[in-house]
Design an enzyme around this catalytic site. Structure first.
Site, PDB file in Angstrom:
ATOM      1  N   SER A   1       0.829  -1.219   0.000  1.00 43.71           N
ATOM      2  CA  SER A   1       0.000   0.000   0.000  1.00 43.71           C
ATOM      3  C   SER A   1       0.854   1.256   0.000  1.00 43.71           C
ATOM      4  O   SER A   1       0.402   2.316   0.428  1.00 43.71           O
ATOM      5  CB  SER A   1      -0.915   0.001   1.235  1.00 43.71           C
TER       6      SER A   1
ATOM      7  N   PHE B   1       3.602   3.906  -2.269  1.00 42.20           N
ATOM      8  CA  PHE B   1       3.356   4.790  -3.409  1.00 42.20           C
ATOM      9  C   PHE B   1       2.874   4.009  -4.634  1.00 42.20           C
ATOM     10  O   PHE B   1       1.901   4.385  -5.275  1.00 42.20           O
ATOM     11  CB  PHE B   1       4.634   5.551  -3.764  1.00 42.20           C
TER      12      PHE B   1
ATOM     13  N   GLU C   1      18.857  14.584   6.492  1.00 35.38           N
ATOM     14  CA  GLU C   1      17.677  15.245   7.043  1.00 35.38           C
ATOM     15  C   GLU C   1      17.550  15.001   8.546  1.00 35.38           C
ATOM     16  O   GLU C   1      17.237  15.912   9.321  1.00 35.38           O
ATOM     17  CB  GLU C   1      16.435  14.760   6.301  1.00 35.38           C
TER      18      GLU C   1
ATOM     19  N   ASP D   1      10.415  -0.286  -5.238  1.00 35.95           N
ATOM     20  CA  ASP D   1      11.707  -0.673  -4.677  1.00 35.95           C
ATOM     21  C   ASP D   1      12.038  -2.136  -4.925  1.00 35.95           C
ATOM     22  O   ASP D   1      13.172  -2.552  -4.712  1.00 35.95           O
ATOM     23  CB  ASP D   1      11.727  -0.426  -3.163  1.00 35.95           C
TER      24      ASP D   1
END
Length: 466
Positions: free
Chosen positions: A18, A20, A180, A319
């Site tokens: 579920s 992208f 990040e 992926d």
């Protein structure tokens, strides 16, 4: 061309995952004459690029992980099933999933496998106990508990060395997630927690970013990598390049430098963002399709039309697919889903011939990474830029791909509070965040031990009966 389902039923499409790719595939088939079953191991659609903001108290998990069932509730041709996929049978055209003790066998005419990837510790899975990854909501919440808990422990301890260890944060891997997260830990300490403690100064904490390669953000090139590195160093983040982590334990990590020397870094909070491993479903599929192999990360070498050999309606996207020039990013999954569903819809009209399909072509829309508030780096084609403009572009792009207007609105409000002020809205932590995963691992070990005992008893009874 797709053969009609048995008994004249509508064409059955099964989507695994579920993320992208999986969610986009389901939505793209909204008006198609198909029945869709979406099987996922989680109840939500996770916007993974913002996980680090959950870990550092900017966003709540609900803002980046809407419930898949609610997202698709108005799409009447979709059934959402929660469960772990145990088996994909390419000969029988079935997918077997399990939820608790319940097993479900779902037949398909077309299959889209978008199972994604998980954290890779390069054969050292025991590192995960002390250095969680950044792939799930559980990971992000556990990290929030560990990060904020480290400051709390530092406030309490009276031992100088232990206080230094508690105030040392290590992020392993200088890709976008690592950059990040390191930047946000530094900002959390410097802006949000400043003045909140009495025996420590949070802004004096030590944040270390370790990378095995010779540059920060290696996929984005030298120019942007140096720009990000300089910004992090200005914030006080220590960058250690050409350094390989060889051991992780409760007290800290062991690092091996390029010259072969090893050294210790004593630290309480460690984060692993150094690599990914594809879902084991990739290997399961490759073993059933003659001539199909997987790469070192477990991704499937697919055909030019994203299918596996001998199965023209079994698509592997996101992926889990290995396609030259397609990075493991959201855009690869989204474009793969668009391509696969287009072929399925064409086949329903009798216009698809697997032998003459145009190959999948990936359009590179660029890549971005935030470094700190008001600072990011971006690469769009040959254009490379950084700073405030890149940061604004990053905000707009991520808002665009968030699912749901409510989530977009609450995210904007959270960003406004965090980036223009000093506070963060999600600073609550519980012991469950930190210890639940370890308890679950112990429970699983206990179940495995009981299963082994039961198996031994069955064998013993069988010998006695014979």
């Amino acid at each position: 061309m797709v053969e009609p389902s048995a008994g004249g039923k509508r064409h059955r499409v099964v989507i695994i995952g579920s993320g992208f790719g999986g969610l986009r595939a389901a939505k793209q088939l909204k008006r198609a004459d198909v029945d869709i079953t979406l099987i996922s191991r989680t109840t939500s659609h996770l916007f993974q690029p913002l996980l680090y903001q959950v870990a550092t108290g900017i966003l709540s998990e609900g803002e980046i992980a809407p419930t898949t069932r609610l997202v698709l509730r108005k799409q009447r041709n979709v059934q959402v099933l929660l469960g772990e996929v145990e088996e994909i049978d390419l000969q029988a055209n079935t997918v077997t999933s399990q939820l608790m003790t319940m097993r479900t066998v779902t037949p398909f005419d077309s299959l889209i496998v978008a199972a994604g990837a998980q954290q890779s510790y390069f054969g050292n899975d025991h590192f995960a106990t002390y250095a969680p990854g950044m792939k799930t909501i559980d990971d992000a919440l556990e990290l929030r508990g560990r990060i904020l808990g480290a400051f709390e422990a530092a406030e309490v301890t009276t031992d100088h060395d232990e206080r230094e260890r508690r105030l040392t944060f290590v992020v392993i891997g200088a890709g976008p997630t690592g950059v990040e997260l390191a930047g946000q830990i530094a900002e959390l300490a410097e802006r949000t927690l400043a003045g909140a403690f009495r025996t420590i100064e949070p802004e004096e904490c030590r944040v270390i970013l370790i990378e095995g390669a010779g540059a920060v953000l290696p996929p984005m090139g030298e120019k942007l990598g140096l720009k990000a590195q300089r910004r992090l160093e200005k914030m006080g983040v220590e960058i250690q390049l050409n350094a390989m982590v060889t051991n992780v334990d409760y007290m800290g990590i062991t690092v091996k430098d390029k010259d072969g020397t090893e050294r210790r870094i004593e630290c309480a909070c460690k984060v692993w963002s150094a690599g990914v491993q594809a879902s084991p479903l990739g290997k399961m599929i490759a073993e059933q399709a003659d001539g199909t192999e997987t790469d070192r990360a477990g991704r499937v070498f697919v055909e030019p039309d994203l299918t596996v050999k001998g199965h023209p309606y079994v698509f592997v996207i996101g992926d889990l697919m290995s396609v030259p020039g397609v990075p493991g990013m959201a855009q690869g999954a989204l474009q793969g889903a668009n391509y696969a569903t287009k072929l399925i819809k064409r086949s329903l009209k009798g216009h698809d011939d697997p032998a003459t399909r145009a190959p999948f072509k990936y359009f590179d829309k660029g890549s971005m990474a935030t470094v700190s508030r008001f600072s990011a780096v971006a690469q769009v084609g040959k254009l490379e830029f950084g700073g405030f403009i890149a940061w604004l572009a990053w905000l707009v792009l991520h808002l665009y791909y968030l699912v749901g207007y409510k989530n977009r609105l609450t995210t904007v409000l959270a960003w406004f509070i965090t980036f223009l002020g000093r506070s963060r809205g999600q600073m609550a932590i519980t012991s469950q965040m930190i210890y639940a995963r370890l308890a679950m691992q112990q429970l699983e070990s206990h179940k495995e031990a009981l299963a082994a005992v039961e198996q031994a008893e069955r064998l013993e009874r069988a010998r006695g009966a014979s």
